[in-house]
Design a protein around this motif. Structure first.
Motif, PDB file in Angstrom:
ATOM      1  N   ALA A   1      44.433  43.451  31.139  1.00 28.96           N
ATOM      2  CA  ALA A   1      45.286  44.124  31.648  1.00 28.96           C
ATOM      3  C   ALA A   1      46.628  44.575  30.637  1.00 28.96           C
ATOM      4  CB  ALA A   1      45.687  43.916  33.036  1.00 28.96           C
ATOM      5  N   GLU A   2      46.729  45.601  30.178  1.00 23.61           N
ATOM      6  CA  GLU A   2      47.680  45.728  29.147  1.00 23.61           C
ATOM      7  C   GLU A   2      48.881  46.828  29.613  1.00 23.61           C
ATOM      8  OE1 GLU A   2      46.395  46.904  25.088  1.00 23.61           O
ATOM      9  OE2 GLU A   2      44.222  46.269  25.924  1.00 23.61           O
ATOM     10  N   LYS A   3      50.054  46.189  29.593  1.00 22.09           N
ATOM     11  CA  LYS A   3      51.398  46.976  30.218  1.00 22.09           C
ATOM     12  C   LYS A   3      51.455  48.140  29.247  1.00 22.09           C
ATOM     13  CE  LYS A   3      54.661  44.675  32.785  1.00 22.09           C
ATOM     14  NZ  LYS A   3      55.937  43.958  32.789  1.00 22.09           N
ATOM     15  N   GLN A   4      51.581  49.369  29.867  1.00 18.53           N
ATOM     16  CA  GLN A   4      52.003  50.412  29.022  1.00 18.53           C
ATOM     17  C   GLN A   4      52.970  51.325  30.075  1.00 18.53           C
ATOM     18  OE1 GLN A   4      48.621  53.040  27.746  1.00 18.53           O
ATOM     19  NE2 GLN A   4      47.829  51.197  26.478  1.00 18.53           N
ATOM     20  N   GLY A   5      54.163  51.180  29.707  1.00 16.41           N
ATOM     21  CA  GLY A   5      55.213  51.872  30.565  1.00 16.41           C
ATOM     22  C   GLY A   5      55.204  51.156  32.133  1.00 16.41           C
ATOM     23  N   ASP A   6      55.151  51.937  33.124  1.00 19.50           N
ATOM     24  CA  ASP A   6      55.138  51.424  34.168  1.00 19.50           C
ATOM     25  C   ASP A   6      53.405  51.241  34.877  1.00 19.50           C
ATOM     26  OD1 ASP A   6      54.598  54.116  34.612  1.00 19.50           O
ATOM     27  OD2 ASP A   6      56.105  54.583  35.939  1.00 19.50           O
ATOM     28  N   HIS A   7      52.757  51.255  34.045  1.00 16.32           N
ATOM     29  CA  HIS A   7      51.284  50.943  34.380  1.00 16.32           C
ATOM     30  C   HIS A   7      50.751  49.721  33.768  1.00 16.32           C
ATOM     31  CE1 HIS A   7      51.538  54.830  36.305  1.00 16.32           C
ATOM     32  NE2 HIS A   7      50.719  54.563  36.892  1.00 16.32           N
ATOM     33  N   TYR A   8      49.689  49.121  34.471  1.00 16.55           N
ATOM     34  CA  TYR A   8      48.766  48.074  33.437  1.00 16.55           C
ATOM     35  C   TYR A   8      47.611  49.147  33.141  1.00 16.55           C
ATOM     36  CZ  TYR A   8      51.505  44.024  34.887  1.00 16.55           C
ATOM     37  OH  TYR A   8      52.349  43.191  34.960  1.00 16.55           O
ATOM     38  N   ILE A   9      47.181  48.790  31.985  1.00 18.05           N
ATOM     39  CA  ILE A   9      45.649  49.526  31.794  1.00 18.05           C
ATOM     40  C   ILE A   9      44.630  48.571  31.761  1.00 18.05           C
ATOM     41  CG2 ILE A   9      44.237  50.682  30.171  1.00 18.05           C
ATOM     42  CD1 ILE A   9      46.594  52.371  31.264  1.00 18.05           C
ATOM     43  N   VAL A  10      43.597  48.520  32.841  1.00 20.06           N
ATOM     44  CA  VAL A  10      42.730  47.314  32.965  1.00 20.06           C
ATOM     45  C   VAL A  10      41.510  47.788  32.295  1.00 20.06           C
ATOM     46  CG1 VAL A  10      41.729  45.964  34.773  1.00 20.06           C
ATOM     47  CG2 VAL A  10      44.073  46.519  35.203  1.00 20.06           C
ATOM     48  N   ASN A  11      40.821  46.891  31.742  1.00 17.94           N
ATOM     49  CA  ASN A  11      39.475  46.849  31.180  1.00 17.94           C
ATOM     50  C   ASN A  11      38.613  45.607  31.260  1.00 17.94           C
ATOM     51  OD1 ASN A  11      38.819  49.542  29.607  1.00 17.94           O
ATOM     52  ND2 ASN A  11      41.020  49.030  29.077  1.00 17.94           N
ATOM     53  N   GLY A  12      37.457  45.822  31.922  1.00 19.01           N
ATOM     54  CA  GLY A  12      36.435  44.455  31.876  1.00 19.01           C
ATOM     55  C   GLY A  12      35.549  45.065  32.926  1.00 19.01           C
ATOM     56  N   SER A  13      35.047  43.648  33.494  1.00 20.81           N
ATOM     57  CA  SER A  13      33.990  43.660  34.422  1.00 20.81           C
ATOM     58  C   SER A  13      33.966  42.868  35.561  1.00 20.81           C
ATOM     59  CB  SER A  13      32.558  43.757  33.807  1.00 20.81           C
ATOM     60  OG  SER A  13      31.733  44.055  34.939  1.00 20.81           O
ATOM     61  N   LYS A  14      34.064  42.759  36.840  1.00 21.04           N
ATOM     62  CA  LYS A  14      33.950  41.869  37.798  1.00 21.04           C
ATOM     63  C   LYS A  14      32.641  41.968  38.573  1.00 21.04           C
ATOM     64  CE  LYS A  14      38.247  40.455  37.350  1.00 21.04           C
ATOM     65  NZ  LYS A  14      38.369  39.084  37.314  1.00 21.04           N
ATOM     66  N   THR A  15      32.251  40.785  38.753  1.00 18.65           N
ATOM     67  CA  THR A  15      30.660  40.830  39.390  1.00 18.65           C
ATOM     68  C   THR A  15      30.591  39.615  40.713  1.00 18.65           C
ATOM     69  OG1 THR A  15      28.560  40.475  38.969  1.00 18.65           O
ATOM     70  CG2 THR A  15      29.875  38.714  37.915  1.00 18.65           C
ATOM     71  N   TRP A  16      29.584  39.801  41.268  1.00 13.93           N
ATOM     72  CA  TRP A  16      29.324  39.299  42.639  1.00 13.93           C
ATOM     73  C   TRP A  16      30.260  39.880  43.681  1.00 13.93           C
ATOM     74  CZ3 TRP A  16      24.789  37.986  41.244  1.00 13.93           C
ATOM     75  CH2 TRP A  16      24.775  37.439  40.044  1.00 13.93           C
ATOM     76  N   THR A  17      30.829  41.356  43.579  1.00 10.86           N
ATOM     77  CA  THR A  17      31.671  41.772  44.343  1.00 10.86           C
ATOM     78  C   THR A  17      31.198  42.041  45.684  1.00 10.86           C
ATOM     79  OG1 THR A  17      32.466  42.620  42.209  1.00 10.86           O
ATOM     80  CG2 THR A  17      33.389  43.353  44.420  1.00 10.86           C
ATOM     81  N   THR A  18      31.368  41.302  46.672  1.00 12.32           N
ATOM     82  CA  THR A  18      30.783  41.333  48.205  1.00 12.32           C
ATOM     83  C   THR A  18      31.631  42.625  48.742  1.00 12.32           C
ATOM     84  OG1 THR A  18      30.635  39.165  48.345  1.00 12.32           O
ATOM     85  CG2 THR A  18      30.498  40.445  50.293  1.00 12.32           C
ATOM     86  N   HIS A  19      30.563  43.406  48.965  1.00 18.49           N
ATOM     87  CA  HIS A  19      31.023  44.787  49.875  1.00 18.49           C
ATOM     88  C   HIS A  19      31.916  45.551  48.783  1.00 18.49           C
ATOM     89  CE1 HIS A  19      30.593  42.544  53.968  1.00 18.49           C
ATOM     90  NE2 HIS A  19      29.631  43.034  53.479  1.00 18.49           N
ATOM     91  N   GLY A  20      31.864  45.575  47.497  1.00 19.06           N
ATOM     92  CA  GLY A  20      32.524  46.483  46.664  1.00 19.06           C
ATOM     93  C   GLY A  20      31.984  48.053  46.887  1.00 19.06           C
ATOM     94  N   HIS A  21      31.016  48.076  47.324  1.00 23.95           N
ATOM     95  CA  HIS A  21      30.656  49.530  47.711  1.00 23.95           C
ATOM     96  C   HIS A  21      31.371  50.230  48.907  1.00 23.95           C
ATOM     97  CE1 HIS A  21      27.868  46.627  49.484  1.00 23.95           C
ATOM     98  NE2 HIS A  21      27.248  47.724  50.143  1.00 23.95           N
ATOM     99  N   TYR A  22      32.079  49.158  49.890  1.00 19.95           N
ATOM    100  CA  TYR A  22      32.546  49.488  50.967  1.00 19.95           C
ATOM    101  C   TYR A  22      33.992  49.738  50.572  1.00 19.95           C
ATOM    102  CZ  TYR A  22      28.762  47.791  54.122  1.00 19.95           C
ATOM    103  OH  TYR A  22      27.463  47.802  54.649  1.00 19.95           O
ATOM    104  N   ALA A  23      34.567  49.119  49.593  1.00 15.38           N
ATOM    105  CA  ALA A  23      36.052  48.804  49.358  1.00 15.38           C
ATOM    106  C   ALA A  23      37.036  49.804  48.870  1.00 15.38           C
ATOM    107  CB  ALA A  23      35.997  47.714  48.650  1.00 15.38           C
ATOM    108  N   ASP A  24      38.246  49.964  49.789  1.00 19.34           N
ATOM    109  CA  ASP A  24      38.939  50.921  49.288  1.00 19.34           C
ATOM    110  C   ASP A  24      39.933  50.387  48.198  1.00 19.34           C
ATOM    111  OD1 ASP A  24      38.557  52.758  51.625  1.00 19.34           O
ATOM    112  OD2 ASP A  24      39.316  50.961  52.682  1.00 19.34           O
TER     113      ASP A  24
END
Lengths: 376, 398
Positions: free
Chosen positions: B144-167
């Motif tokens: 996550a790189e900070k650019q101004g008032d945001h972070y720009i996130v790059n990468g991958s997460k896995t085994w994400t339970t209910h990721g398809h339900y999540a908000d």
């Protein structure tokens, strides 16, 4: 629901632990164990003065009325200290038989003496081929005048050598393995016709083979109802099983602590051997067994105090099965992790391992209790 | 020592029991008892009922809307829910993120997120594991790189339970490279609907879709979504995992499963006798029953200590290891009990409205796939080997 000890129980435990730290080094214990009678009369009197001998007895007879749950604190400390005094034989087994089955007269006569340390009891219930079946009694008691004539042999009677009186289970009716027809008698150790062969046990205690050759006792020697002793014996052995499960917790805790300590100090390959993950995981296994065993020992103590018969039986057998599991995971492994020194007579660890191993056998081994658990 | 409930505790037990009887939907009870796959709306439906009653978050302090129960009351509630076949509330928001926000979040963050979690209006998922960071979680690579008032996130997460339900997702990300891998990790909350978030299903060994891989490609996260101090996320990660581990012991559920096992073993025959009368099979059940009895008592001892105002200690790892060992042993015996009827594999069986006749005993349906799937329990939440490492260090000082 509350699983904490009372303030009084904690105080008693502190006092006992302090006493054992001061008076009961491993070297002293070994000396007592091998002094010919297997314990110290002075310690016994000190236990009496501390009130230890009154822990499980009803208050009306001068006891603390703590029941089996109060006994946990004492038995855990006994396990930690590898105490050789005849607490289990006299207070737990003998005392409970009197407390649960004795007449008012017997209780009033015997319990205060037990608590004061003036009377020691032993319970003779094992026979050559009875193994763990408490109903397998060939030992005979026949009517003789107003009283009874006792004939037969009893095996591995703990602390019979120094007991003042022996309580013995005898067949008064029925077949050899029938649960009906068993009775309990209390006999003076010096009775005519009673002879004993005394010996050291592998875990540093003393036991005896007893031979009753037509020993005559009066009618007042009967404890409880004639022919109906089996439920009492079973209940007392369950009570004592809960007690030794608490003792095993003390033993297991010591073995785990000593092993961890050794792993931190013993160096090989240029580092403490505790840095090796394979050994770390094994000691964690020991720790988990310790905690689970403690839980089951507490549960057993609670159930022998206030549970239904089924709850009592299930929880005691569960704890004894687990104690059987603790033997390899804690006992054998502590020796293994200590290496060569773990199998020497000089190091206390080997003696804790011996006690843990024999506690597994006492009152029925893992197979016996697994069967009992499944049948209930 | 006394295992009996006090009159107040007994009254509470009755109160919970009658509430569950009245308010727990029959359809959900059926689904749970038959093992039918639960949908997002099932969870939300039950959690909203609980929220209305004020009982959806037993672990929350009263000032955040918790019911103010004693540890024993929480135990009673769990026990009654288990007995009534209640579906378990989803942990990610209620049990994991919420305590983190209470401990480490700002007032604004608590204000913004806690009530949505409480009312199940927002579904959260957990962004911890990565394809190359499993047990060695601190080696995670998502940047996550900070650019101004945001972070720009790059990468991958896995085994994400209910990721398809999540908000939304709470995630561990690397905000800087430091000498120690535990440093430079931060705890961020991101929007699953944001551009650059892709959710790919992972089908598990039972044929089901519960977990996912989530790809994060230049995802913009406002800086106010950082929880705690930048670079100090590892402390939060560990705090959260302790909550997760206690949650996965699941004693009431295992008790229920043993009942189920006994019913099944009582019907299946071997040499003309039921498996329950078969000494070997009965002993295998007994071994699990005994371990579970010990585990329940260990949990109660921890509760009792907490009631007396003492901290729980490093108990969560022990509960996780023993809890999952028991669960897995039960799934193995359930499958064993079915014998040949472990073979038939009807994936549709877990879907609502499937009414075909079962092949073999009805209770046997899907037990084998469940056994395979449940191997995951000794892997997730920090593998059991990692738990042993933790105990070796924290409890034994090795």
């Amino acid at each position: 629901m509350n699983l904490e000890f009372t303030e009084e129980q904690v105080m008693l435990q502190d006092a006992l632990n302090k006493y054992l730290e001061k008076e009961y080094s491993f070297e002293q214990r070994q000396k007592l164990s091998r002094n010919g009678v297997g314990y110290s009369e002075e310690n016994w009197q000190n236990f009496a003065d501390m009130g230890l001998l009154g822990v499980p007895f009803d208050e009306q007879y001068g006891g603390f009325g703590f029941g089996a749950t109060g006994l946990i604190v004492v038995m855990e400390a006994i396990g930690k200290g590898l105490v050789v005094e005849p607490y289990l034989a006299s207070v737990v087994l003998g005392g409970q038989l009197i407390q649960q089955a004795g007449s008012e007269v017997q209780k009033e006569a015997l319990i205060p003496q037990l608590i004061a340390g003036e009377l020691k009891l032993a319970f003779a219930y094992v026979e050559r081929n009875s193994r763990f079946n408490l109903a397998d009694v060939a030992f005979k008691a026949e009517k003789e005048g107003d009283g009874f004539r006792l004939s037969g042999k009893k095996s591995v009677v703990f602390n019979a050598e120094t007991a003042d009186k022996i309580i013995v289970s005898a067949r008064t009716a029925g077949d050899q393995t029938s649960k009906e027809g068993i009775s309990l008698f209390i006999v003076d150790k010096g009775a005519v016709g009673l002879s004993s062969r005394d010996y050291e046990t592998v875990d540093g205690l003393r036991a005896s083979e007893l031979d009753f050759d037509g020993v005559i006792v009066g009618a007042d020697a009967l404890i409880g109802s004639l022919n109906e002793a089996y439920p009492v014996i079973e209940s007392v052995i369950d009570f004592a099983s809960a007690a030794i499960c608490a003792e095993s917790v003390g033993v297991i805790t010591q073995l785990r602590e000593k092993t961890v300590e050794y792993l931190k100090t013993r160096k090989q390959f240029g580092q403490p051997i505790g840095a090796f993950q394979v050994l770390q995981h094994r000691t964690v296994d020991m720790f988990m067994v310790e905690e689970q065993m403690r839980s089951l020992a507490y549960l057993a103590a609670i159930r022998v105090t206030d549970g239904t018969a089924e709850e009592r039986l299930k929880s005691v057998s569960a704890a004894k099965v687990y104690l059987g599991d603790a033997r390899p995971i804690v006992g054998e492994q502590s020796a293994q992790l200590h290496g060569g020194i773990g199998v020497t007579d000089e190091l206390d660890v080997a003696h804790y391992v011996k006690r843990l191993t024999m506690l597994n056998v006492l009152f029925g081994d893992r197979d016996h209790h697994m069967q009992r658990f499944c049948q209930s | 020592m006394d295992l009996n409930y006090t009159p107040e505790e007994k009254a509470f037990q009755l109160e919970v029991r009658s509430f569950l009887k009245e308010s727990y939907p029959k359809e959900l009870q059926d689904k749970v008892s038959k093992g039918i796959a639960l949908k997002k709306e099932d969870y939300v439906r039950w959690q909203k009922i609980l929220a209305k009653q004020g009982w959806v978050a037993p672990g929350w302090p009263e000032k955040f809307g918790g019911p103010g129960w004693s540890p024993v009351q929480k135990y009673i509630f769990d026990e009654e829910c288990g007995t009534a076949n209640c579906l378990r509330t989803v942990a990610f928001g209620l049990v994991m993120l919420a305590p983190v926000l209470m401990e480490f979040g700002t007032d604004e963050q608590r204000e913004k997120y806690l009530s949505d979690i409480y009312n199940s209006d927002v579904w959260w998922c957990q962004g911890y594991s990565e394809p190359n960071s499993g047990s060695d979680l601190a080696s995670l690579q998502t940047r996550a790189e900070k650019q101004g008032d945001h972070y720009i996130v790059n990468g991958s997460k896995t085994w994400t339970t209910h990721g398809h339900y999540a908000d939304k997702m709470f995630a561990l990300v690397r905000t800087s490279k430091e000498d120690r891998k535990q440093k430079g990790i931060s705890f961020l909350m991101l929007d699953m609907k944001a551009p650059g978030v892709t959710v790919d299903p992972i089908i598990t060994v039972d044929g089901m879709h519960v977990v996912n891989q989530v790809f994060l490609d230049n995802v913009k996260v406002p800086v106010e979504n950082l929880v705690g101090v930048e670079g100090e996320g590892w402390t939060i990660a560990k705090y959260l995992l302790q909550h997760e581990r206690t949650y996965i012991a699941q004693v009431p559920r295992s008790k229920k499963q043993i009942e189920r096992l006994k019913v099944l073993a009582g019907k299946e025959l071997h040499n003309g006798k039921s498996l329950l009368e078969d000494d070997r099979f009965r002993a295998k059940i007994a071994e699990i029953e005994i371990e579970l009895l010990a585990l329940e008592m260990t949990s109660l001892r921890i509760l009792s200590k907490m009631s007396a105002g003492q901290p729980p200690g490093s108990a969560s790892s022990l509960l996780k290891v023993k809890g999952t060992e028991v669960q897995q042993a039960i799934t193995a015996l359930l499958m064993e009990a079915t014998g040949y009827y472990g073979f038939p594999y009807f994936k549709e069986v877990l879907k609502e409205g499937w009414n075909e006749e079962a092949v073999g005993p009805e209770e046997a349906t899907f037990l084998a796939p469940h056994y395979f799937d449940w191997r995951k329990s000794s892997i997730y939440g920090g593998s059991n080997e990692i738990q042993k490492n933790i105990m070796a260090k924290a409890v034994l000082g090795l």
